[in-house]
Design an enzyme around this catalytic site. Structure first.
Site, mmCIF file in Angstrom:
data_model
loop_
_atom_site.group_PDB
_atom_site.id
_atom_site.type_symbol
_atom_site.label_atom_id
_atom_site.label_comp_id
_atom_site.label_asym_id
_atom_site.label_seq_id
_atom_site.Cartn_x
_atom_site.Cartn_y
_atom_site.Cartn_z
ATOM 1 N N ARG A 49 47.687 44.487 9.379
ATOM 2 C CA ARG A 49 47.279 44.063 10.618
ATOM 3 C C ARG A 49 47.006 45.565 11.520
ATOM 4 O O ARG A 49 46.058 45.640 12.201
ATOM 5 C CB ARG A 49 47.721 43.130 11.217
ATOM 6 C CG ARG A 49 47.136 42.342 12.568
ATOM 7 C CD ARG A 49 47.765 41.128 13.092
ATOM 8 N NE ARG A 49 49.137 41.535 13.515
ATOM 9 C CZ ARG A 49 49.906 40.763 13.929
ATOM 10 N NH1 ARG A 49 49.682 39.441 14.065
ATOM 11 N NH2 ARG A 49 51.222 40.949 14.319
ATOM 12 N N ARG A 98 40.957 62.906 32.458
ATOM 13 C CA ARG A 98 40.650 61.374 32.156
ATOM 14 C C ARG A 98 39.179 61.012 32.260
ATOM 15 O O ARG A 98 38.433 61.123 33.200
ATOM 16 C CB ARG A 98 41.167 60.544 33.568
ATOM 17 C CG ARG A 98 40.938 59.105 33.230
ATOM 18 C CD ARG A 98 41.283 58.241 34.497
ATOM 19 N NE ARG A 98 40.595 56.811 34.473
ATOM 20 C CZ ARG A 98 39.348 56.462 34.363
ATOM 21 N NH1 ARG A 98 38.367 57.340 34.560
ATOM 22 N NH2 ARG A 98 39.068 55.200 34.125
ATOM 23 N N LYS A 145 45.037 43.474 18.028
ATOM 24 C CA LYS A 145 46.396 43.492 18.720
ATOM 25 C C LYS A 145 46.484 45.054 19.743
ATOM 26 O O LYS A 145 46.952 45.733 19.441
ATOM 27 C CB LYS A 145 47.529 43.546 17.812
ATOM 28 C CG LYS A 145 48.836 43.004 18.268
ATOM 29 C CD LYS A 145 49.710 42.536 17.259
ATOM 30 C CE LYS A 145 51.194 42.111 17.586
ATOM 31 N NZ LYS A 145 51.320 41.318 18.705
ATOM 32 N N GLU A 177 45.407 30.077 21.905
ATOM 33 C CA GLU A 177 46.897 30.593 21.434
ATOM 34 C C GLU A 177 47.395 30.530 22.740
ATOM 35 O O GLU A 177 47.223 29.941 23.795
ATOM 36 C CB GLU A 177 46.806 31.761 20.659
ATOM 37 C CG GLU A 177 46.191 32.858 21.525
ATOM 38 C CD GLU A 177 46.151 34.177 20.770
ATOM 39 O OE1 GLU A 177 46.642 34.556 19.910
ATOM 40 O OE2 GLU A 177 45.245 35.332 21.401
ATOM 41 N N LEU A 201 44.552 35.979 18.206
ATOM 42 C CA LEU A 201 45.287 36.885 17.243
ATOM 43 C C LEU A 201 45.720 36.234 15.855
ATOM 44 O O LEU A 201 46.187 35.121 15.968
ATOM 45 C CB LEU A 201 46.764 37.554 17.534
ATOM 46 C CG LEU A 201 47.225 38.634 16.903
ATOM 47 C CD1 LEU A 201 46.533 40.078 16.774
ATOM 48 C CD2 LEU A 201 48.751 38.924 17.234
HETATM 49 N N1 PDD Z 1 52.996 38.917 19.965
HETATM 50 N N2 PDD Z 1 49.252 35.616 19.794
HETATM 51 C C1 PDD Z 1 49.545 36.682 20.801
HETATM 52 C C2 PDD Z 1 48.536 36.924 21.860
HETATM 53 C C3 PDD Z 1 50.748 37.428 20.488
HETATM 54 O O1 PDD Z 1 50.968 38.524 21.459
HETATM 55 C C4 PDD Z 1 51.523 36.960 19.343
HETATM 56 C C5 PDD Z 1 52.827 37.836 19.038
HETATM 57 C C6 PDD Z 1 51.251 36.143 18.337
HETATM 58 C C7 PDD Z 1 52.109 35.833 17.198
HETATM 59 O O2 PDD Z 1 51.647 36.993 16.453
HETATM 60 P P1 PDD Z 1 52.819 36.994 15.120
HETATM 61 O O3 PDD Z 1 53.393 35.791 14.514
HETATM 62 O O4 PDD Z 1 52.110 37.944 14.242
HETATM 63 O O5 PDD Z 1 54.208 37.631 15.816
HETATM 64 C C8 PDD Z 1 50.053 35.260 18.401
HETATM 65 C C9 PDD Z 1 54.025 39.697 19.753
HETATM 66 C C10 PDD Z 1 55.481 39.208 19.290
HETATM 67 C C11 PDD Z 1 54.563 40.516 20.948
HETATM 68 O O6 PDD Z 1 53.424 40.915 21.717
HETATM 69 O O7 PDD Z 1 55.662 40.906 21.592
#
Ligand code: PDD
Length: 286
Positions: A49, A98, A145, A177, A201
């Site tokens: 990912r 910048r 991400k 989500e 995500l």
């Molecule tokens: N976040 N959706 C969002 C917006 C997230 O930030 C996360 C996880 C998930 C879940 O994804 P996964 O199962 O792969 O952890 C869904 C992490 C934990 C964070 O930003 O700390």
């Protein structure tokens, strides 16, 4: 100890330039890998990912998958705690000033920063947590991400301010989500979840849940879930690498179902824990 741009160093002394585009533009991506008893869980999927996120922002991965794996394993052994959340971050590094153009050649900044992982206690799982809902006003590339988490931070802090654990996001009348989690809904024994798209995500935990549901003949519908269905759910769960599977028992101050964690949440959590322990017994990363 953390890894920053090729060097292991104490967190307190680690420094990056003010010209780093992560600092100036949130121009970078990240991962959070859960580690149990010093075994990374689903490491290959997290690294895959990370690659997808880097491709999406047109940044060349500074390390090969083997190098990442070796460094993450080194990072894990260097800590004095067994359960960890290993934070991986790559930014586009520094430009001459910048300005918007990508620096050429890019010199990405790479960070590996393990933190202690504290998963939900049995009491919390038995009680469930509260959530609020808000309009999803984030951008249209929530599949990346990205470090640009200001909207997620603001939205989640609205929940934290009033003692809730999560903010569930609704876009155009449909569930996307949580601010930092994926959301599942149970109605009449069927697990409902939004399909992967640029609006959410692609969660590693989400994938594990769907795999476990398929392997255990739990009925699933992967399709858009309306705000109305969310509010009429028998159960709502949040899932993430750090929270695992956590039942949400109040939404906007209204009980979800009978106000207690539901049977499917307990079943899925048991399946998840068993799966996790099985993977860890075999030595981790899968
Ligand atoms: N976040 N959706 C969002 C917006 C997230 O930030 C996360 C996880 C998930 C879940 O994804 P996964 O199962 O792969 O952890 C869904 C992490 C934990 C964070 O930003 O700390």
């Amino acid at each position: 100890m953390i890894y920053l741009n090729g060097e292991w160093q104490p967190l307190s002394g680690a420094r990056v330039s003010v010209l780093d585009r992560g600092f100036l533009f949130a121009d970078g991506v990240y991962e959070v890998v859960p580690v149990y008893s010093r075994h990374a869980f689903r490491l290959d999927e997290h690294l895959q990912r990370l690659q997808t996120s880097l491709d999406s922002i047109r940044l060349t991965n500074p390390l090969s998958a083997t190098e990442w794996r070796d460094l993450v394993l080194q990072a894990i052994t260097r800590q004095d705690f067994d359960d960890q959340q290993v934070y991986l971050q790559v930014t586009r590094g520094c430009g001459p000033n910048r300005d918007f153009p990508f620096p050429a050649p890019a010199k990405p900044s790479t960070l590996i920063y393990p933190m202690p992982l504290i998963t939900a206690s049995a009491e919390l799982k038995a009680q469930g947590v509260s959530a609020i809902s808000r309009e999803d006003y984030r951008w249209l590339r929530c599949d990346i991400k990205s470090l640009a988490l200001l909207a997620n931070v603001l939205l989640r802090n609205e929940a934290l301010d009033i003692g809730c654990a999560e903010t569930i996001l609704i876009r155009d009348g449909y569930l996307s989500e949580g601010a930092a989690s994926n959301i599942f809904v149970v109605k009449n024994g069927v697990l409902l979840c939004p399909p992967k798209s640029h609006l959410m995500l692609s969660g590693i935990t989400y994938d594990v849940v769907l795999e476990l549901a398929a392997a255990n003949a739990i009925p699933v519908e992967v399709r858009p879930v309306s705000d109305g269905e969310l509010r009429n759910a028998n159960e709502i769960w949040m899932t993430s690498s750090t929270r695992e599977i956590l039942p949400i028992t109040r939404l906007d101050d209204v009980a979800v179902g009978n106000g207690r964690p539901g049977p499917l949440a307990a079943r899925m959590d048991a399946l998840y824990q068993a799966f996790k322990h099985n993977v860890l017994r075999q030595g981790g990363a899968s």
